[in-house]
Design a protein around this motif. Sequence first.
Motif, PDB file in Angstrom:
ATOM      1  N   SER A 146      -5.150   1.572   9.903  1.00  0.00           N
ATOM      2  CA  SER A 146      -3.926   1.887  10.841  1.00  0.00           C
ATOM      3  C   SER A 146      -4.143   2.722  12.022  1.00  0.00           C
ATOM      4  CB  SER A 146      -2.803   2.335  10.177  1.00  0.00           C
ATOM      5  OG  SER A 146      -1.852   2.934  10.855  1.00  0.00           O
ATOM      6  N   HIS A 149      -3.502   6.356  11.352  1.00  0.00           N
ATOM      7  CA  HIS A 149      -4.245   7.215  10.681  1.00  0.00           C
ATOM      8  C   HIS A 149      -5.721   7.172  11.442  1.00  0.00           C
ATOM      9  CE1 HIS A 149      -1.457   5.950   7.585  1.00  0.00           C
ATOM     10  NE2 HIS A 149      -1.055   7.043   7.528  1.00  0.00           N
ATOM     11  N   ARG A 152      -9.039   5.361  10.356  1.00  0.00           N
ATOM     12  CA  ARG A 152      -9.987   5.786   9.189  1.00  0.00           C
ATOM     13  C   ARG A 152      -9.412   4.945   7.928  1.00  0.00           C
ATOM     14  NH1 ARG A 152      -8.074  10.696   9.724  1.00  0.00           N
ATOM     15  NH2 ARG A 152      -8.425  11.279   7.643  1.00  0.00           N
ATOM     16  N   ARG A 154      -8.759   4.653   4.049  1.00  0.00           N
ATOM     17  CA  ARG A 154      -8.292   5.752   3.422  1.00  0.00           C
ATOM     18  C   ARG A 154      -8.205   5.245   1.744  1.00  0.00           C
ATOM     19  NH1 ARG A 154      -2.325   7.588   4.781  1.00  0.00           N
ATOM     20  NH2 ARG A 154      -1.902   5.153   4.161  1.00  0.00           N
ATOM     21  N   ASP A 157      -5.594   3.303   0.436  1.00  0.00           N
ATOM     22  CA  ASP A 157      -5.566   1.948   0.993  1.00  0.00           C
ATOM     23  C   ASP A 157      -6.271   1.087   0.109  1.00  0.00           C
ATOM     24  OD1 ASP A 157      -3.303   2.121   2.396  1.00  0.00           O
ATOM     25  OD2 ASP A 157      -4.550   3.005   4.069  1.00  0.00           O
ATOM     26  N   ASP A 186     -12.322  12.477   3.153  1.00  0.00           N
ATOM     27  CA  ASP A 186     -12.394  10.983   3.010  1.00  0.00           C
ATOM     28  C   ASP A 186     -13.159  10.488   2.220  1.00  0.00           C
ATOM     29  OD1 ASP A 186     -10.279  10.937   5.205  1.00  0.00           O
ATOM     30  OD2 ASP A 186     -11.636  10.601   6.727  1.00  0.00           O
TER      31      ASP A 186
END
Length: 395
Positions: A146, A149, A152, A154, A157, A186
């Motif tokens: 997205s 965000h 990046r 995530r 997700d 991350d």
Amino acid sequence: MKYAGIVDRLARLGGAKWDVHLRARELAAQGCDIIELTIGEPDVPTPEALTDVAVDALRRGRTGYSNGPGEDNLRAALARRYSYSMATRIGPERILCFPGTQTALFAVLMGLVETGDEVLVGDPMYATYEGVIRANGATMAPVPLSPAHGFRIRAEDIAARITPRSRAILLNTPHNPTGAILSREDLLAIGELARKHDLWIISDEVYEELVFDGETFHSPLSIPELADRTVAVSSISKSHAAPGFRSGWAVGSADFAAQLLPLSETMLFGNQPFIADMTAVAVSERSEVAAGMRSRFAARAARLNARLTAESMLDVHAPKAGMFAMVNIEKTGMNGHDYALDLLETNGVAVMPGSAFGATLDGWVRVALTVDDSRFEMACDQIVAHARQHAGEPA
């Protein structure tokens, strides 16, 4: 005549994604003045100091067969480089050499996944990822990224898309096409998922040296608890402006390298010695061209953002690294592919449709930041004029 299943699996996953780029080349060959902002070609030639090394190696007869893992001098140089940058000892026994990142990815995925397995990968993604995943029958499991965000990937997700068939997570940091960079946090979160579900982490890090000022690159290879399940791939194509030399590598555990070696030997049996000599010098020193490219690409991305924000209804996603900027063109009423073709045919600027990189970018295009400043300014003029035409304004 019958063909192997791989031919069907890879149908329309190769050059078909580059149809706008190929059309731009056709028009240029016909004498049209086309500003090409499609592919990630460095904006400087390969440094002469490096080509001199390759030429000298050729003259010294470094044209014989190599060994399976790659030339010893190159693997030693890469081991020193990665030991320093990852702050842990990485020996040459953990490294395999290949002709470019693309071949390294193909071999790594061929060795780690197979028919029935799933590979989790962010969508958007580099255009060849689906092909290297599907080549031996594995399935791509897209994880939508997205803009909210920063594009990046995530951990939450990824977790939502893990199934019993999941075998690997393919990361790209810094990211092509969006220029996103994964933070250490991350990577720790993604790594925890990989450990919980026993997944490989494959990290494409070819843009590592093109991180813009103020941003920081992190590799999962630098996280000790992930080292045994991480494979990093890279090359000198971007960092040293040497894409035509096709010189890349994969770094993993010693067991990974040993297990993959027969596959590597079956494919190509080592890399070209004279190119290995050049690459060993390249990775042993700071790139003399990377800093300049970082500065120019960041400045052009900022210029594109400023102009399109002030003069059109188009929105630019600011990259943090790499050679590209993403432009949201949804307000034109066209999808990215139709927009790219129209911009090319009517205004002489070639950009890549976002759909070439995944379903989530259907309303976007990727703009390369790799032409000189005067040509880039001309391209901005034409993109603004084209946008105003579609907004019903005078150009």
